[in-house]
Scaffold this motif. Structure first.
Motif, PDB file in Angstrom:
ATOM      1  N   ARG A  72      -6.578  -8.622 -24.365  1.00  0.00           N
ATOM      2  CA  ARG A  72      -7.810  -8.648 -25.175  1.00  0.00           C
ATOM      3  C   ARG A  72      -8.088 -10.054 -25.685  1.00  0.00           C
ATOM      4  O   ARG A  72      -9.245 -10.499 -25.710  1.00  0.00           O
ATOM      5  CB  ARG A  72      -7.696  -7.686 -26.354  1.00  0.00           C
ATOM      6  N   ASP A  73      -7.035 -10.746 -26.112  1.00  0.00           N
ATOM      7  CA  ASP A  73      -7.206 -12.107 -26.607  1.00  0.00           C
ATOM      8  C   ASP A  73      -7.726 -13.023 -25.503  1.00  0.00           C
ATOM      9  O   ASP A  73      -8.622 -13.831 -25.735  1.00  0.00           O
ATOM     10  CB  ASP A  73      -5.875 -12.634 -27.170  1.00  0.00           C
ATOM     11  N   VAL A  74      -7.183 -12.879 -24.312  1.00  0.00           N
ATOM     12  CA  VAL A  74      -7.645 -13.674 -23.173  1.00  0.00           C
ATOM     13  C   VAL A  74      -9.106 -13.345 -22.866  1.00  0.00           C
ATOM     14  O   VAL A  74      -9.918 -14.235 -22.624  1.00  0.00           O
ATOM     15  CB  VAL A  74      -6.760 -13.434 -21.931  1.00  0.00           C
ATOM     16  N   MET A  75      -9.442 -12.059 -22.893  1.00  0.00           N
ATOM     17  CA  MET A  75     -10.813 -11.640 -22.578  1.00  0.00           C
ATOM     18  C   MET A  75     -11.813 -12.196 -23.587  1.00  0.00           C
ATOM     19  O   MET A  75     -12.931 -12.552 -23.225  1.00  0.00           O
ATOM     20  CB  MET A  75     -10.914 -10.118 -22.518  1.00  0.00           C
ATOM     21  N   LYS A  76     -11.404 -12.296 -24.860  1.00  0.00           N
ATOM     22  CA  LYS A  76     -12.304 -12.867 -25.877  1.00  0.00           C
ATOM     23  C   LYS A  76     -12.737 -14.270 -25.509  1.00  0.00           C
ATOM     24  O   LYS A  76     -13.873 -14.654 -25.739  1.00  0.00           O
ATOM     25  CB  LYS A  76     -11.593 -12.936 -27.238  1.00  0.00           C
ATOM     26  N   HIS A  77     -11.800 -15.044 -24.933  1.00  0.00           N
ATOM     27  CA  HIS A  77     -12.077 -16.439 -24.614  1.00  0.00           C
ATOM     28  C   HIS A  77     -12.535 -16.637 -23.169  1.00  0.00           C
ATOM     29  O   HIS A  77     -12.924 -17.733 -22.793  1.00  0.00           O
ATOM     30  CB  HIS A  77     -10.851 -17.292 -24.889  1.00  0.00           C
ATOM     31  N   ASN A  78     -12.452 -15.581 -22.372  1.00  0.00           N
ATOM     32  CA  ASN A  78     -12.814 -15.666 -20.948  1.00  0.00           C
ATOM     33  C   ASN A  78     -13.552 -14.406 -20.518  1.00  0.00           C
ATOM     34  O   ASN A  78     -13.208 -13.794 -19.517  1.00  0.00           O
ATOM     35  CB  ASN A  78     -11.553 -15.828 -20.091  1.00  0.00           C
ATOM     36  N   SER A  79     -14.551 -14.016 -21.276  1.00  0.00           N
ATOM     37  CA  SER A  79     -15.245 -12.760 -20.994  1.00  0.00           C
ATOM     38  C   SER A  79     -15.986 -12.786 -19.658  1.00  0.00           C
ATOM     39  O   SER A  79     -16.368 -11.744 -19.137  1.00  0.00           O
ATOM     40  CB  SER A  79     -16.219 -12.423 -22.119  1.00  0.00           C
ATOM     41  N   ASN A  80     -16.172 -13.967 -19.109  1.00  0.00           N
ATOM     42  CA  ASN A  80     -16.865 -14.078 -17.823  1.00  0.00           C
ATOM     43  C   ASN A  80     -15.904 -13.915 -16.636  1.00  0.00           C
ATOM     44  O   ASN A  80     -16.328 -13.917 -15.493  1.00  0.00           O
ATOM     45  CB  ASN A  80     -17.579 -15.420 -17.717  1.00  0.00           C
ATOM     46  N   VAL A  81     -14.605 -13.759 -16.902  1.00  0.00           N
ATOM     47  CA  VAL A  81     -13.628 -13.591 -15.836  1.00  0.00           C
ATOM     48  C   VAL A  81     -13.413 -12.085 -15.629  1.00  0.00           C
ATOM     49  O   VAL A  81     -12.773 -11.415 -16.431  1.00  0.00           O
ATOM     50  CB  VAL A  81     -12.294 -14.300 -16.181  1.00  0.00           C
ATOM     51  N   THR A  82     -13.973 -11.582 -14.542  1.00  0.00           N
ATOM     52  CA  THR A  82     -13.969 -10.153 -14.255  1.00  0.00           C
ATOM     53  C   THR A  82     -12.562  -9.566 -14.229  1.00  0.00           C
ATOM     54  O   THR A  82     -12.327  -8.472 -14.746  1.00  0.00           O
ATOM     55  CB  THR A  82     -14.671  -9.898 -12.911  1.00  0.00           C
ATOM     56  N   SER A  83     -11.635 -10.291 -13.653  1.00  0.00           N
ATOM     57  CA  SER A  83     -10.273  -9.759 -13.542  1.00  0.00           C
ATOM     58  C   SER A  83      -9.660  -9.524 -14.924  1.00  0.00           C
ATOM     59  O   SER A  83      -8.858  -8.602 -15.094  1.00  0.00           O
ATOM     60  CB  SER A  83      -9.387 -10.700 -12.728  1.00  0.00           C
ATOM     61  N   GLN A  84     -10.066 -10.308 -15.920  1.00  0.00           N
ATOM     62  CA  GLN A  84      -9.551 -10.114 -17.274  1.00  0.00           C
ATOM     63  C   GLN A  84     -10.050  -8.793 -17.861  1.00  0.00           C
ATOM     64  O   GLN A  84      -9.309  -8.087 -18.533  1.00  0.00           O
ATOM     65  CB  GLN A  84      -9.952 -11.279 -18.188  1.00  0.00           C
ATOM     66  N   VAL A  85     -11.305  -8.477 -17.602  1.00  0.00           N
ATOM     67  CA  VAL A  85     -11.884  -7.223 -18.093  1.00  0.00           C
ATOM     68  C   VAL A  85     -11.181  -6.042 -17.435  1.00  0.00           C
ATOM     69  O   VAL A  85     -10.836  -5.054 -18.095  1.00  0.00           O
ATOM     70  CB  VAL A  85     -13.406  -7.183 -17.831  1.00  0.00           C
ATOM     71  N   LEU A  86     -10.923  -6.146 -16.143  1.00  0.00           N
ATOM     72  CA  LEU A  86     -10.200  -5.084 -15.436  1.00  0.00           C
ATOM     73  C   LEU A  86      -8.781  -4.918 -15.993  1.00  0.00           C
ATOM     74  O   LEU A  86      -8.307  -3.792 -16.175  1.00  0.00           O
ATOM     75  CB  LEU A  86     -10.139  -5.392 -13.940  1.00  0.00           C
ATOM     76  N   ASP A  87      -8.130  -6.043 -16.290  1.00  0.00           N
ATOM     77  CA  ASP A  87      -6.778  -5.971 -16.856  1.00  0.00           C
ATOM     78  C   ASP A  87      -6.776  -5.254 -18.207  1.00  0.00           C
ATOM     79  O   ASP A  87      -5.880  -4.462 -18.503  1.00  0.00           O
ATOM     80  CB  ASP A  87      -6.177  -7.372 -17.017  1.00  0.00           C
ATOM     81  N   VAL A  88      -7.771  -5.528 -19.040  1.00  0.00           N
ATOM     82  CA  VAL A  88      -7.862  -4.865 -20.341  1.00  0.00           C
ATOM     83  C   VAL A  88      -8.035  -3.356 -20.140  1.00  0.00           C
ATOM     84  O   VAL A  88      -7.391  -2.544 -20.810  1.00  0.00           O
ATOM     85  CB  VAL A  88      -8.994  -5.451 -21.210  1.00  0.00           C
ATOM     86  N   ALA A  89      -8.882  -2.964 -19.198  1.00  0.00           N
ATOM     87  CA  ALA A  89      -9.111  -1.543 -18.936  1.00  0.00           C
ATOM     88  C   ALA A  89      -7.823  -0.858 -18.463  1.00  0.00           C
ATOM     89  O   ALA A  89      -7.511   0.256 -18.892  1.00  0.00           O
ATOM     90  CB  ALA A  89     -10.227  -1.357 -17.906  1.00  0.00           C
ATOM     91  N   VAL A  90      -7.068  -1.525 -17.615  1.00  0.00           N
ATOM     92  CA  VAL A  90      -5.801  -0.959 -17.140  1.00  0.00           C
ATOM     93  C   VAL A  90      -4.828  -0.804 -18.310  1.00  0.00           C
ATOM     94  O   VAL A  90      -4.150   0.220 -18.443  1.00  0.00           O
ATOM     95  CB  VAL A  90      -5.194  -1.829 -16.014  1.00  0.00           C
ATOM     96  N   SER A  91      -4.770  -1.805 -19.183  1.00  0.00           N
ATOM     97  CA  SER A  91      -3.886  -1.713 -20.345  1.00  0.00           C
ATOM     98  C   SER A  91      -4.315  -0.593 -21.284  1.00  0.00           C
ATOM     99  O   SER A  91      -3.472   0.132 -21.822  1.00  0.00           O
ATOM    100  CB  SER A  91      -3.839  -3.051 -21.091  1.00  0.00           C
ATOM    101  N   LEU A  92      -5.604  -0.448 -21.481  1.00  0.00           N
ATOM    102  CA  LEU A  92      -6.094   0.664 -22.304  1.00  0.00           C
ATOM    103  C   LEU A  92      -5.647   1.999 -21.714  1.00  0.00           C
ATOM    104  O   LEU A  92      -5.255   2.912 -22.448  1.00  0.00           O
ATOM    105  CB  LEU A  92      -7.625   0.615 -22.411  1.00  0.00           C
ATOM    106  N   ALA A  93      -5.709   2.111 -20.393  1.00  0.00           N
ATOM    107  CA  ALA A  93      -5.300   3.358 -19.725  1.00  0.00           C
ATOM    108  C   ALA A  93      -3.812   3.623 -19.913  1.00  0.00           C
ATOM    109  O   ALA A  93      -3.402   4.767 -20.143  1.00  0.00           O
ATOM    110  CB  ALA A  93      -5.648   3.294 -18.238  1.00  0.00           C
TER     111      ALA A  93
END
Length: 157
Positions: A72-93
């Protein structure tokens, strides 16, 4: 790599030790490097997986949640990096799955839904890309998790 080798030969205890060493080392490095943070989150998830398979759900959740926070911290600073968003979703799961197995259905449902919302809001340029295929695969898994619970609830009512 040593953790992966130990895991492959069935030595979970040594694998956890190596992954914990990796986490300790990587936690001391700058958090602005995507490769470092990705490796850190993967090591945390691998420990979580080993704890999960060992039946230590509380410990598994703790490691999965730490990985989620890194991502989530990485995604906050790199919200334009699609793979980061996917990683957050996998972690949420992963966290939601443990929550369900612990018996906290509300928290699990909220986690699965948050991951679904995140993936549905993600738009990828190329529909045929590997990331799009991964997004759709994870989204399908998450929707099935919510549908399975809905079916179980309907059957018990």
């Amino acid at each position: 790599m040593l953790g992966d080798c130990c895991r492959a030969i069935g030595d979970a205890s040594s694998a956890v030790t190596y992954f914990e060493e990796s986490v300790e080392f990587l936690s001391k490095l700058p958090k602005d490097d995507l490769e470092i943070t990705h490796t850190l989150s993967v090591s945390l998830n691998k420990i979580g997986d080993l704890k999960y398979y060992d039946g230590d759900l509380r410990a598994a959740r703790s490691y999965y949640f730490q990985s989620l926070n890194v991502r989530r911290d990485v995604m906050k600073h790199n919200s334009n990096v699609t793979s980061q968003v996917l990683d957050v979703a996998v972690s949420l799961a992963k966290v939601a799955d443990v929550d369900r197995n612990i018996g906290d259905e509300k928290l699990a449902t909220d986690g699965f839904q948050e991951a679904i919302d995140l993936l549905e809001s993600l738009s990828l340029e190329s529909e045929g890309s590997g990331l799009e295929q991964r997004r759709l695969s994870v989204l399908d898994f998450l929707r099935n998790q919510l549908a399975d619970k809905t079916e179980q609830t309907e059957q018990t009512v």
